[in-house]
Scaffold this motif. Sequence first.
Motif, PDB file in Angstrom:
ATOM      1  N   ASN A 195      -0.674  36.679  49.521  1.00 17.94           N
ATOM      2  CA  ASN A 195       0.630  37.233  49.905  1.00 17.94           C
ATOM      3  C   ASN A 195       1.493  36.167  50.565  1.00 17.94           C
ATOM      4  O   ASN A 195       2.694  36.093  50.316  1.00 17.94           O
ATOM      5  N   ARG A 252       2.756  33.926  47.846  1.00 15.16           N
ATOM      6  CA  ARG A 252       3.791  34.623  47.061  1.00 15.16           C
ATOM      7  C   ARG A 252       5.142  34.577  47.779  1.00 15.16           C
ATOM      8  O   ARG A 252       6.189  34.408  47.157  1.00 15.16           O
ATOM      9  N   GLN A 253       5.097  34.785  49.094  1.00 19.75           N
ATOM     10  CA  GLN A 253       6.332  34.887  49.870  1.00 19.75           C
ATOM     11  C   GLN A 253       6.946  33.516  50.187  1.00 19.75           C
ATOM     12  O   GLN A 253       8.121  33.441  50.529  1.00 19.75           O
TER      13      GLN A 253
END
Length: 196
Positions: A168, A171-172
């Motif tokens: 995550n 991804r960010q």
Amino acid sequence: MAAQTEESDCAREQTKAEQDVDQVRKRAARDQQRLDSGAVSSPKDLENLQREIASLAKRQSDLEDVVLEVMERRESAQERVAELTERVAAVQAKIDDATGRRDAAFEEIDGEAASVTKEREVIAGSIPADLLKLYDKLRAQQGGIGAAKLYQRTCQGCRQELAITELNEVRQAASDTVVRCENCRRILVRTADSGL
């Protein structure tokens, strides 16, 4: 070396045996000449001389047998030397060939390394200094690999799958942000196959 030594030993032995035969032959010829000249008049001396000539003939025959036996051994040793010399030459030819191929491969590798080094210098010139410094530091610590591809959520440097929270975060992160593997600390290179 052992075969050559054996052959030279046989050659010396043959020379000595031939000299022995020659000495016996000369002595027998000398005795025969004395017998034929009539210089020996005493029947006892004549009989001794004839016995001596017969004994020398037997000795000469025995020595000639020895010479033949030594010649056969020498011939066998010479054949062995020739065979081994041929084998050594064949092995040396293989060594020379392998050495030539190795040297050619080294030349090719050296040329490729020089080309890659120039390429790296060009690419390194376009990378921010702090990122290059980090990469070089990681490369030194990680056995020459400072960055690894992120492929299907797995770091190709340590072969560990990233945890969900780590994924995550990756991804960010912005596309120009440097992200690193939590396991091996290498820089992760994101591609379309990263599984993000």
